[in-house]
Motif scaffolding. Structure first.
Motif, short mmCIF file in Angstrom:
data_model
loop_
_atom_site.label_atom_id
_atom_site.label_comp_id
_atom_site.label_asym_id
_atom_site.label_seq_id
_atom_site.Cartn_x
_atom_site.Cartn_y
_atom_site.Cartn_z
N ASP A 34 83.03 21.76 39.14
CA ASP A 34 84.35 22.04 38.58
C ASP A 34 85.46 21.11 39.03
O ASP A 34 86.51 21.06 38.38
CB ASP A 34 84.77 23.48 38.93
CG ASP A 34 83.92 24.51 38.22
OD1 ASP A 34 83.63 24.33 37.03
OD2 ASP A 34 83.52 25.50 38.88
N ILE A 35 85.29 20.38 40.13
CA ILE A 35 86.38 19.55 40.61
C ILE A 35 86.60 18.39 39.62
O ILE A 35 85.67 17.67 39.25
CB ILE A 35 86.14 19.03 42.03
CG1 ILE A 35 87.40 18.36 42.57
CG2 ILE A 35 84.91 18.14 42.13
CD1 ILE A 35 87.38 18.09 44.06
N THR A 36 87.84 18.25 39.15
CA THR A 36 88.14 17.30 38.08
C THR A 36 88.94 16.11 38.58
O THR A 36 89.56 16.15 39.63
CB THR A 36 88.98 18.00 36.98
OG1 THR A 36 90.24 18.39 37.55
CG2 THR A 36 88.26 19.23 36.44
N ASP A 37 88.94 15.06 37.77
CA ASP A 37 89.78 13.90 38.09
C ASP A 37 91.25 14.29 38.08
O ASP A 37 92.06 13.72 38.83
CB ASP A 37 89.53 12.78 37.08
CG ASP A 37 88.19 12.09 37.27
OD1 ASP A 37 87.44 12.49 38.19
OD2 ASP A 37 87.88 11.17 36.50
N GLU A 38 91.63 15.27 37.26
CA GLU A 38 93.02 15.72 37.21
C GLU A 38 93.45 16.25 38.58
O GLU A 38 94.57 15.96 39.04
CB GLU A 38 93.19 16.81 36.15
CG GLU A 38 94.64 17.27 36.00
CD GLU A 38 94.80 18.43 35.03
OE1 GLU A 38 95.97 18.80 34.78
OE2 GLU A 38 93.78 18.96 34.55
N ILE A 60 81.65 12.29 44.16
CA ILE A 60 81.98 11.57 45.40
C ILE A 60 82.58 10.21 45.06
O ILE A 60 83.59 9.78 45.65
CB ILE A 60 80.73 11.42 46.29
CG1 ILE A 60 80.27 12.78 46.81
CG2 ILE A 60 81.02 10.46 47.45
CD1 ILE A 60 81.26 13.51 47.68
N ASP A 61 81.96 9.52 44.11
CA ASP A 61 82.49 8.21 43.69
C ASP A 61 83.91 8.34 43.17
O ASP A 61 84.77 7.49 43.45
CB ASP A 61 81.59 7.60 42.61
CG ASP A 61 80.23 7.18 43.14
OD1 ASP A 61 80.06 7.07 44.37
OD2 ASP A 61 79.31 6.96 42.30
N ALA A 62 84.17 9.40 42.41
CA ALA A 62 85.52 9.62 41.88
C ALA A 62 86.52 9.84 43.00
O ALA A 62 87.64 9.31 42.98
CB ALA A 62 85.52 10.81 40.91
N ILE A 63 86.13 10.63 44.01
CA ILE A 63 87.01 10.88 45.16
C ILE A 63 87.33 9.56 45.86
O ILE A 63 88.49 9.28 46.18
CB ILE A 63 86.35 11.87 46.14
CG1 ILE A 63 86.25 13.25 45.51
CG2 ILE A 63 87.13 11.94 47.46
CD1 ILE A 63 85.38 14.22 46.29
#
Length: 473
Positions: free
Chosen positions: A272-276, A319-322
Protein backbone atom coordinates in the motif's frame (compact mmCIF):
# COMPACT_ATOMS: atom_id res chain seq x y z
CA UNK A 1 15.48 -13.66 23.77
CA UNK A 2 18.18 -13.43 21.17
CA UNK A 3 15.93 -11.48 18.81
CA UNK A 4 16.08 -8.49 21.16
CA UNK A 5 19.77 -7.96 20.60
CA UNK A 6 19.39 -5.86 17.48
CA UNK A 7 16.74 -3.52 18.85
CA UNK A 8 17.55 -0.03 19.98
CA UNK A 9 18.01 0.34 23.71
CA UNK A 10 14.68 2.03 24.40
CA UNK A 11 12.84 -0.52 22.25
CA UNK A 12 14.36 -3.36 24.26
CA UNK A 13 12.89 -1.85 27.39
CA UNK A 14 9.50 -1.51 25.72
CA UNK A 15 9.48 -5.21 24.94
CA UNK A 16 11.08 -6.53 28.10
CA UNK A 17 9.20 -4.38 30.60
CA UNK A 18 5.51 -3.47 30.62
CA UNK A 19 4.51 0.15 30.59
CA UNK A 20 2.57 1.02 33.70
CA UNK A 21 0.25 3.66 35.12
CA UNK A 22 1.53 6.96 36.38
CA UNK A 23 0.78 8.19 39.90
CA UNK A 24 -2.12 10.63 39.95
CA UNK A 25 -1.71 13.53 42.35
CA UNK A 26 -5.16 13.57 43.92
CA UNK A 27 -6.60 10.15 44.70
CA UNK A 28 -8.83 11.20 47.61
CA UNK A 29 -12.01 9.15 47.73
CA UNK A 30 -11.28 7.48 44.39
CA UNK A 31 -10.68 3.84 43.56
CA UNK A 32 -7.12 3.28 42.36
CA UNK A 33 -6.34 1.92 38.91
CA UNK A 34 -3.08 0.24 37.92
CA UNK A 35 -2.56 -0.68 34.25
CA UNK A 36 0.28 -2.48 32.45
CA UNK A 37 0.70 -2.56 28.67
CA UNK A 38 2.39 -5.26 26.62
CA UNK A 39 3.22 -5.59 22.93
CA UNK A 40 2.89 -3.02 20.18
CA UNK A 41 2.55 0.76 20.19
CA UNK A 42 -1.18 0.43 19.54
CA UNK A 43 -1.59 -1.25 22.93
CA UNK A 44 0.25 1.58 24.68
CA UNK A 45 -2.00 4.06 22.87
CA UNK A 46 -5.10 2.06 23.85
CA UNK A 47 -4.05 2.10 27.50
CA UNK A 48 -4.07 5.88 27.36
CA UNK A 49 -7.66 5.73 26.06
CA UNK A 50 -8.64 3.26 28.80
CA UNK A 51 -7.15 5.52 31.46
CA UNK A 52 -9.10 8.50 30.12
CA UNK A 53 -12.37 6.54 30.18
CA UNK A 54 -11.81 5.30 33.71
CA UNK A 55 -10.68 8.65 35.07
CA UNK A 56 -13.96 10.04 33.76
CA UNK A 57 -15.59 7.15 35.60
CA UNK A 58 -14.08 8.24 38.91
CA UNK A 59 -10.88 6.18 39.07
CA UNK A 60 -7.42 7.56 39.85
CA UNK A 61 -4.21 5.99 38.55
CA UNK A 62 -1.47 4.58 40.73
CA UNK A 63 2.04 3.39 39.86
CA UNK A 64 1.99 0.89 42.74
CA UNK A 65 -0.02 -2.25 41.99
CA UNK A 66 0.02 -3.25 45.67
CA UNK A 67 -2.23 -0.29 46.52
CA UNK A 68 -4.52 -0.72 43.50
CA UNK A 69 -8.21 -1.54 43.67
CA UNK A 70 -8.19 -2.50 39.99
CA UNK A 71 -5.31 -4.08 38.05
CA UNK A 72 -5.59 -4.20 34.26
CA UNK A 73 -3.20 -5.92 31.85
CA UNK A 74 -3.42 -4.75 28.24
CA UNK A 75 -2.21 -7.76 26.30
CA UNK A 76 -0.60 -8.90 23.06
CA UNK A 77 -1.39 -12.15 21.22
CA UNK A 78 1.01 -11.92 18.30
CA UNK A 79 3.25 -14.74 19.63
CA UNK A 80 2.91 -17.46 22.23
CA UNK A 81 5.79 -15.92 24.18
CA UNK A 82 3.82 -12.68 24.53
CA UNK A 83 0.87 -14.57 25.99
CA UNK A 84 3.05 -16.54 28.40
CA UNK A 85 4.41 -13.26 29.80
CA UNK A 86 0.87 -12.24 30.69
CA UNK A 87 0.02 -15.58 32.30
CA UNK A 88 3.20 -15.43 34.36
CA UNK A 89 2.42 -11.86 35.38
CA UNK A 90 -1.04 -12.89 36.56
CA UNK A 91 0.58 -15.47 38.85
CA UNK A 92 2.51 -12.63 40.48
CA UNK A 93 -0.77 -11.07 41.57
CA UNK A 94 -2.15 -14.22 43.24
CA UNK A 95 -0.84 -13.28 46.69
CA UNK A 96 -2.56 -9.88 46.46
CA UNK A 97 -5.84 -11.43 45.41
CA UNK A 98 -5.73 -13.81 48.38
CA UNK A 99 -4.96 -10.94 50.75
CA UNK A 100 -7.55 -8.61 49.17
CA UNK A 101 -10.20 -10.68 47.38
CA UNK A 102 -12.20 -7.52 46.61
CA UNK A 103 -9.40 -6.34 44.28
CA UNK A 104 -10.43 -6.61 40.61
CA UNK A 105 -8.08 -8.08 38.00
CA UNK A 106 -8.89 -7.50 34.33
CA UNK A 107 -7.34 -8.48 31.02
CA UNK A 108 -7.72 -6.21 27.98
CA UNK A 109 -6.65 -6.25 24.36
CA UNK A 110 -5.75 -8.88 21.82
CA UNK A 111 -5.23 -11.84 24.15
CA UNK A 112 -8.57 -11.11 25.79
CA UNK A 113 -10.25 -10.98 22.38
CA UNK A 114 -8.63 -14.22 21.23
CA UNK A 115 -9.44 -16.31 24.31
CA UNK A 116 -12.75 -14.70 25.32
CA UNK A 117 -14.55 -16.75 28.02
CA UNK A 118 -11.70 -19.28 28.07
CA UNK A 119 -9.66 -16.66 29.89
CA UNK A 120 -12.11 -16.65 32.79
CA UNK A 121 -12.00 -20.45 32.87
CA UNK A 122 -8.23 -20.84 32.62
CA UNK A 123 -7.12 -17.96 34.84
CA UNK A 124 -9.30 -17.97 37.95
CA UNK A 125 -7.74 -14.73 39.19
CA UNK A 126 -9.27 -12.81 36.24
CA UNK A 127 -12.55 -10.98 36.91
CA UNK A 128 -12.91 -8.89 33.74
CA UNK A 129 -12.16 -9.62 30.05
CA UNK A 130 -12.50 -6.76 27.53
CA UNK A 131 -11.55 -6.68 23.86
CA UNK A 132 -10.05 -3.66 22.03
CA UNK A 133 -13.45 -2.27 20.98
CA UNK A 134 -15.12 -2.64 24.40
CA UNK A 135 -13.25 -0.04 26.43
CA UNK A 136 -16.21 2.34 26.74
CA UNK A 137 -17.98 -0.46 28.63
CA UNK A 138 -15.19 -0.85 31.20
CA UNK A 139 -16.90 1.22 33.95
CA UNK A 140 -19.88 -1.15 33.75
CA UNK A 141 -17.71 -4.26 33.59
CA UNK A 142 -15.69 -3.16 36.61
CA UNK A 143 -18.85 -2.31 38.51
CA UNK A 144 -20.15 -5.84 37.91
CA UNK A 145 -16.81 -7.32 39.01
CA UNK A 146 -16.79 -5.22 42.17
CA UNK A 147 -20.16 -6.79 43.02
CA UNK A 148 -18.66 -10.25 42.66
CA UNK A 149 -19.69 -11.07 39.08
CA UNK A 150 -17.33 -12.13 36.31
CA UNK A 151 -17.66 -9.68 33.42
CA UNK A 152 -16.80 -9.91 29.72
CA UNK A 153 -17.24 -7.85 26.55
CA UNK A 154 -15.37 -8.90 23.43
CA UNK A 155 -17.72 -7.41 20.86
CA UNK A 156 -15.82 -6.20 17.77
CA UNK A 157 -17.10 -3.00 16.21
CA UNK A 158 -17.06 -1.82 12.60
CA UNK A 159 -17.23 1.84 13.66
CA UNK A 160 -15.37 2.34 16.95
CA UNK A 161 -12.30 4.61 16.68
CA UNK A 162 -12.41 6.38 20.11
CA UNK A 163 -11.95 9.61 18.16
CA UNK A 164 -13.78 11.71 20.78
CA UNK A 165 -11.66 10.54 23.72
CA UNK A 166 -8.66 12.58 24.82
CA UNK A 167 -5.96 10.07 25.86
CA UNK A 168 -4.23 10.36 29.22
CA UNK A 169 -0.52 10.23 28.40
CA UNK A 170 0.96 7.38 30.45
CA UNK A 171 4.66 7.47 31.33
CA UNK A 172 4.88 10.43 28.98
CA UNK A 173 8.21 12.15 28.51
CA UNK A 174 6.23 15.26 27.62
CA UNK A 175 7.95 15.40 24.22
CA UNK A 176 6.68 12.51 22.08
CA UNK A 177 3.18 11.02 21.81
CA UNK A 178 1.25 8.39 19.89
CA UNK A 179 -1.81 9.40 17.87
CA UNK A 180 -4.01 6.56 16.64
CA UNK A 181 -5.40 7.30 13.16
CA UNK A 182 -7.17 3.99 12.47
CA UNK A 183 -8.05 0.65 14.01
CA UNK A 184 -8.27 -2.95 12.84
CA UNK A 185 -6.79 -4.69 9.82
CA UNK A 186 -8.22 -6.07 6.57
CA UNK A 187 -5.04 -7.90 5.59
CA UNK A 188 -5.44 -11.61 6.25
CA UNK A 189 -1.79 -12.58 6.61
CA UNK A 190 -1.92 -16.31 7.23
CA UNK A 191 0.29 -16.19 10.34
CA UNK A 192 -1.40 -13.26 12.08
CA UNK A 193 -4.16 -13.05 14.71
CA UNK A 194 -4.66 -9.27 14.45
CA UNK A 195 -7.69 -9.30 12.08
CA UNK A 196 -9.40 -11.64 14.55
CA UNK A 197 -8.45 -9.68 17.66
CA UNK A 198 -8.81 -6.08 16.40
CA UNK A 199 -11.53 -6.45 13.80
CA UNK A 200 -12.04 -4.80 10.44
CA UNK A 201 -10.17 -1.72 9.32
CA UNK A 202 -11.73 1.68 9.96
CA UNK A 203 -10.19 5.14 9.75
CA UNK A 204 -10.63 8.00 12.19
CA UNK A 205 -11.83 11.34 10.84
CA UNK A 206 -8.93 13.70 9.98
CA UNK A 207 -10.33 16.64 11.94
CA UNK A 208 -10.14 14.85 15.28
CA UNK A 209 -6.59 13.73 14.42
CA UNK A 210 -5.47 17.26 13.60
CA UNK A 211 -7.12 18.58 16.77
CA UNK A 212 -5.28 15.99 18.89
CA UNK A 213 -1.97 16.91 17.27
CA UNK A 214 -2.63 20.63 17.83
CA UNK A 215 -3.55 19.98 21.47
CA UNK A 216 -0.32 18.03 21.96
CA UNK A 217 1.69 20.89 20.45
CA UNK A 218 -0.12 23.40 22.68
CA UNK A 219 0.86 21.28 25.68
CA UNK A 220 4.56 21.28 24.80
CA UNK A 221 4.89 18.09 22.77
CA UNK A 222 7.33 18.22 19.86
CA UNK A 223 6.71 14.89 18.07
CA UNK A 224 3.74 12.71 17.14
CA UNK A 225 3.73 9.17 15.78
CA UNK A 226 0.65 8.34 13.70
CA UNK A 227 -0.39 4.78 14.47
CA UNK A 228 -2.27 2.09 12.60
CA UNK A 229 -1.90 -1.58 11.76
CA UNK A 230 -1.46 -0.38 8.17
CA UNK A 231 -1.34 3.42 8.00
CA UNK A 232 -0.98 3.49 4.21
CA UNK A 233 -4.51 2.12 3.80
CA UNK A 234 -5.95 5.05 5.77
CA UNK A 235 -9.01 6.33 3.92
CA UNK A 236 -11.77 8.59 5.16
CA UNK A 237 -14.79 10.03 3.40
CA UNK A 238 -17.35 12.52 4.64
CA UNK A 239 -20.92 11.23 4.99
CA UNK A 240 -22.04 12.96 1.80
CA UNK A 241 -18.95 11.83 -0.09
CA UNK A 242 -17.89 15.38 -0.89
CA UNK A 243 -14.51 15.02 0.83
CA UNK A 244 -12.04 12.15 0.89
CA UNK A 245 -8.66 11.93 2.57
CA UNK A 246 -5.95 9.34 1.96
CA UNK A 247 -2.83 8.78 4.05
CA UNK A 248 -0.57 11.07 2.02
CA UNK A 249 -3.09 13.89 2.40
CA UNK A 250 -3.48 13.25 6.14
CA UNK A 251 0.30 13.21 6.54
CA UNK A 252 0.50 16.60 4.86
CA UNK A 253 -2.22 18.05 7.09
CA UNK A 254 -0.40 16.89 10.22
CA UNK A 255 2.91 18.28 8.94
CA UNK A 256 1.23 21.65 8.42
CA UNK A 257 0.05 21.86 12.06
CA UNK A 258 3.44 23.38 12.85
CA UNK A 259 6.89 23.06 11.30
CA UNK A 260 8.35 22.46 14.79
CA UNK A 261 6.15 19.39 15.29
CA UNK A 262 7.99 16.28 14.13
CA UNK A 263 5.86 13.63 12.45
CA UNK A 264 6.47 9.87 12.34
CA UNK A 265 4.18 6.99 11.40
CA UNK A 266 3.94 3.24 11.82
CA UNK A 267 3.30 0.71 10.36
CA UNK A 268 3.46 0.70 6.55
CA UNK A 269 2.43 -2.25 4.39
CA UNK A 270 4.53 -2.90 1.26
CA UNK A 271 1.44 -3.41 -0.90
CA UNK A 272 0.00 0.00 0.00
CA UNK A 273 2.85 2.48 0.45
CA UNK A 274 2.64 4.88 -2.51
CA UNK A 275 4.96 7.30 -4.24
CA UNK A 276 2.51 10.03 -3.17
CA UNK A 277 3.36 9.27 0.46
CA UNK A 278 7.09 9.32 -0.31
CA UNK A 279 6.88 12.66 -2.13
CA UNK A 280 4.91 14.11 0.79
CA UNK A 281 7.67 12.97 3.13
CA UNK A 282 10.23 14.62 0.87
CA UNK A 283 8.25 17.88 0.72
CA UNK A 284 8.14 18.49 4.48
CA UNK A 285 11.30 18.69 6.59
CA UNK A 286 9.38 17.87 9.78
CA UNK A 287 8.19 14.49 8.45
CA UNK A 288 10.93 12.14 9.58
CA UNK A 289 12.73 10.20 6.88
CA UNK A 290 12.19 6.79 8.40
CA UNK A 291 9.89 3.95 7.32
CA UNK A 292 9.14 0.69 9.08
CA UNK A 293 8.38 -1.63 6.15
CA UNK A 294 7.87 -5.26 7.29
CA UNK A 295 9.00 -7.79 4.70
CA UNK A 296 8.44 -10.99 6.75
CA UNK A 297 10.33 -13.02 4.12
CA UNK A 298 12.57 -12.46 1.11
CA UNK A 299 11.12 -15.37 -0.88
CA UNK A 300 8.07 -15.04 -3.15
CA UNK A 301 6.72 -18.56 -2.50
CA UNK A 302 6.84 -18.04 1.26
CA UNK A 303 5.27 -14.58 0.89
CA UNK A 304 2.41 -16.18 -1.03
CA UNK A 305 1.93 -18.80 1.72
CA UNK A 306 1.91 -15.92 4.20
CA UNK A 307 -0.75 -14.19 2.06
CA UNK A 308 1.24 -10.98 2.06
CA UNK A 309 -0.20 -10.09 -1.40
CA UNK A 310 3.13 -8.95 -2.81
CA UNK A 311 6.24 -10.76 -4.01
CA UNK A 312 9.96 -10.18 -3.64
CA UNK A 313 10.13 -8.04 -6.77
CA UNK A 314 7.30 -5.77 -5.61
CA UNK A 315 8.97 -5.24 -2.25
CA UNK A 316 12.29 -4.42 -3.91
CA UNK A 317 10.47 -1.96 -6.18
CA UNK A 318 9.13 -0.14 -3.10
CA UNK A 319 12.62 -0.04 -1.60
CA UNK A 320 13.98 1.38 -4.85
CA UNK A 321 11.28 4.06 -4.79
CA UNK A 322 12.19 5.01 -1.20
CA UNK A 323 15.87 5.29 -2.08
CA UNK A 324 15.20 7.21 -5.32
CA UNK A 325 12.75 9.70 -3.81
CA UNK A 326 14.06 10.11 -0.25
CA UNK A 327 17.72 9.21 -0.75
CA UNK A 328 20.04 6.57 0.69
CA UNK A 329 19.97 8.13 4.16
CA UNK A 330 16.28 7.37 4.71
CA UNK A 331 16.04 4.93 7.62
CA UNK A 332 14.31 1.62 6.89
CA UNK A 333 13.52 -1.09 9.42
CA UNK A 334 11.98 -4.51 9.04
CA UNK A 335 10.02 -7.38 10.54
CA UNK A 336 11.20 -10.86 9.57
CA UNK A 337 9.79 -14.28 10.37
CA UNK A 338 12.17 -17.18 10.00
CA UNK A 339 11.25 -20.85 9.80
CA UNK A 340 7.77 -20.35 8.35
CA UNK A 341 5.94 -23.46 7.22
CA UNK A 342 7.93 -25.46 4.61
CA UNK A 343 10.68 -22.80 4.28
CA UNK A 344 13.75 -24.34 2.65
CA UNK A 345 17.39 -23.38 3.15
CA UNK A 346 17.39 -21.69 -0.26
CA UNK A 347 14.33 -19.65 0.69
CA UNK A 348 15.98 -18.69 3.97
CA UNK A 349 18.95 -17.46 1.91
CA UNK A 350 16.52 -15.34 -0.13
CA UNK A 351 15.62 -13.52 3.09
CA UNK A 352 19.31 -12.98 3.80
CA UNK A 353 19.91 -11.62 0.31
CA UNK A 354 16.92 -9.27 0.57
CA UNK A 355 18.38 -7.91 3.79
CA UNK A 356 21.67 -7.31 2.01
CA UNK A 357 19.84 -5.57 -0.84
CA UNK A 358 17.87 -3.22 1.40
CA UNK A 359 20.56 -2.68 4.06
CA UNK A 360 18.08 -2.18 6.89
CA UNK A 361 18.98 0.15 9.72
CA UNK A 362 17.54 -2.25 12.27
CA UNK A 363 14.87 -4.89 12.57
CA UNK A 364 12.54 -7.03 14.62
CA UNK A 365 13.16 -10.71 13.96
CA UNK A 366 11.44 -13.79 15.27
CA UNK A 367 11.14 -17.51 14.70
CA UNK A 368 7.71 -18.53 13.41
CA UNK A 369 5.22 -19.23 16.19
CA UNK A 370 1.97 -20.90 15.16
CA UNK A 371 -1.07 -19.01 16.44
CA UNK A 372 -4.32 -20.92 16.99
CA UNK A 373 -7.16 -19.94 14.67
CA UNK A 374 -5.02 -18.37 11.97
CA UNK A 375 -5.18 -19.61 8.35
CA UNK A 376 -1.62 -20.95 8.66
CA UNK A 377 -2.56 -23.01 11.71
CA UNK A 378 -5.59 -24.43 9.89
CA UNK A 379 -4.10 -25.11 6.47
CA UNK A 380 -0.31 -25.34 6.77
CA UNK A 381 2.03 -27.61 8.69
CA UNK A 382 4.52 -26.08 11.12
CA UNK A 383 7.21 -28.49 9.92
CA UNK A 384 10.45 -26.62 10.63
CA UNK A 385 12.16 -27.87 13.77
CA UNK A 386 12.85 -25.52 16.67
CA UNK A 387 16.59 -26.11 16.21
CA UNK A 388 16.48 -25.05 12.55
CA UNK A 389 14.31 -22.04 13.34
CA UNK A 390 16.73 -20.85 16.02
CA UNK A 391 19.76 -21.37 13.81
CA UNK A 392 18.17 -19.39 10.97
CA UNK A 393 17.09 -16.71 13.42
CA UNK A 394 20.65 -16.43 14.71
CA UNK A 395 21.89 -16.01 11.14
CA UNK A 396 19.54 -13.17 10.25
CA UNK A 397 20.25 -11.46 13.57
CA UNK A 398 23.99 -11.65 12.98
CA UNK A 399 23.49 -10.23 9.50
CA UNK A 400 21.31 -7.40 10.84
CA UNK A 401 23.90 -6.54 13.46
CA UNK A 402 26.46 -6.10 10.70
CA UNK A 403 24.05 -4.05 8.56
CA UNK A 404 23.08 -1.88 11.55
CA UNK A 405 26.74 -1.14 12.22
CA UNK A 406 27.34 -0.28 8.56
CA UNK A 407 24.32 2.02 8.44
CA UNK A 408 25.29 3.76 11.67
CA UNK A 409 28.86 4.22 10.46
CA UNK A 410 27.42 6.42 7.69
CA UNK A 411 26.41 8.99 10.30
CA UNK A 412 29.88 9.39 11.83
CA UNK A 413 31.26 12.83 11.02
CA UNK A 414 27.83 14.15 9.99
CA UNK A 415 25.62 16.67 11.78
CA UNK A 416 22.24 15.38 12.98
CA UNK A 417 19.20 17.27 14.23
CA UNK A 418 18.22 15.61 17.50
CA UNK A 419 15.04 16.08 19.51
CA UNK A 420 15.98 15.67 23.18
CA UNK A 421 13.72 13.18 24.98
CA UNK A 422 15.51 13.07 28.35
CA UNK A 423 18.59 11.90 30.17
CA UNK A 424 20.75 9.06 28.90
CA UNK A 425 19.93 5.85 30.75
CA UNK A 426 23.52 5.54 31.97
CA UNK A 427 24.27 9.05 33.16
CA UNK A 428 22.47 12.32 33.80
CA UNK A 429 25.54 14.09 32.48
CA UNK A 430 24.31 13.08 29.01
CA UNK A 431 21.08 13.59 27.12
CA UNK A 432 19.47 11.32 24.56
CA UNK A 433 17.08 11.87 21.71
CA UNK A 434 16.42 10.59 18.21
CA UNK A 435 17.47 11.81 14.81
CA UNK A 436 15.43 11.89 11.62
CA UNK A 437 16.09 8.18 10.98
CA UNK A 438 14.71 7.18 14.41
CA UNK A 439 18.14 6.39 15.88
CA UNK A 440 19.10 7.13 19.45
CA UNK A 441 21.75 9.86 19.77
CA UNK A 442 23.61 10.48 23.04
CA UNK A 443 25.58 13.67 23.76
CA UNK A 444 26.83 15.76 26.73
CA UNK A 445 24.03 17.62 28.52
CA UNK A 446 25.62 21.06 28.81
CA UNK A 447 22.75 23.58 29.06
CA UNK A 448 20.25 21.72 26.91
CA UNK A 449 16.99 20.21 28.14
CA UNK A 450 14.18 17.89 27.20
CA UNK A 451 12.21 19.16 24.21
CA UNK A 452 15.10 21.09 22.64
CA UNK A 453 16.20 20.54 19.07
CA UNK A 454 20.00 20.22 19.10
CA UNK A 455 22.47 19.92 16.24
CA UNK A 456 24.94 17.15 17.05
CA UNK A 457 28.07 16.00 15.22
CA UNK A 458 28.26 12.21 15.41
CA UNK A 459 31.69 11.08 16.63
CA UNK A 460 31.16 7.33 17.17
CA UNK A 461 28.51 4.62 17.08
CA UNK A 462 27.54 1.10 18.06
CA UNK A 463 24.98 -1.12 16.35
CA UNK A 464 22.22 0.54 18.39
CA UNK A 465 23.36 4.04 19.32
CA UNK A 466 25.00 7.16 17.90
CA UNK A 467 27.22 9.33 20.11
CA UNK A 468 28.27 12.88 19.47
CA UNK A 469 29.03 16.42 20.52
CA UNK A 470 26.91 19.55 20.17
CA UNK A 471 27.67 21.83 17.23
CA UNK A 472 28.48 25.28 18.64
CA UNK A 473 26.67 28.08 16.85
Amino acid sequence: MRELEILKEEDKEALELPRTSVEQADTTGKRKLYIESYGCQMNFSDSEIVTSILQEGGYATTSNFETADVILLNTCAIRDNAEQKVRNRLKNFNYLKKKRPEMVVGVLGCMAERLKTKFLEEEKIVDVVAGPDAYRDLPNLLSDAEEGQKAINVFLSKEETYADISPVRLNSNGVTAFVSIMRGCDNMCSFCVVPFTRGRERSRDPYSIIKECQDLLDNGYKEVTLLGQNVDSYKWASEDGSETVNFAQLLERVALVNSDLRVRFSTSHPKDITDEVLYTMKKYENICKYIHLPAQSGNSRILKLMNRTYDREWYMNRIDAIRNILGDDCGISQDMITGFCSETEEEHQDTMSLMEYVKYDYGYMFAYSERPGTPAAKKLVDDISAEVKQRRLAEIIDLQLRLSQERNNRHVGKVQKVLVEGFSKRSEDFLQGRNDQNKVVIFPKENYKKGDYVMVTITSCSTATLKGIVVKS
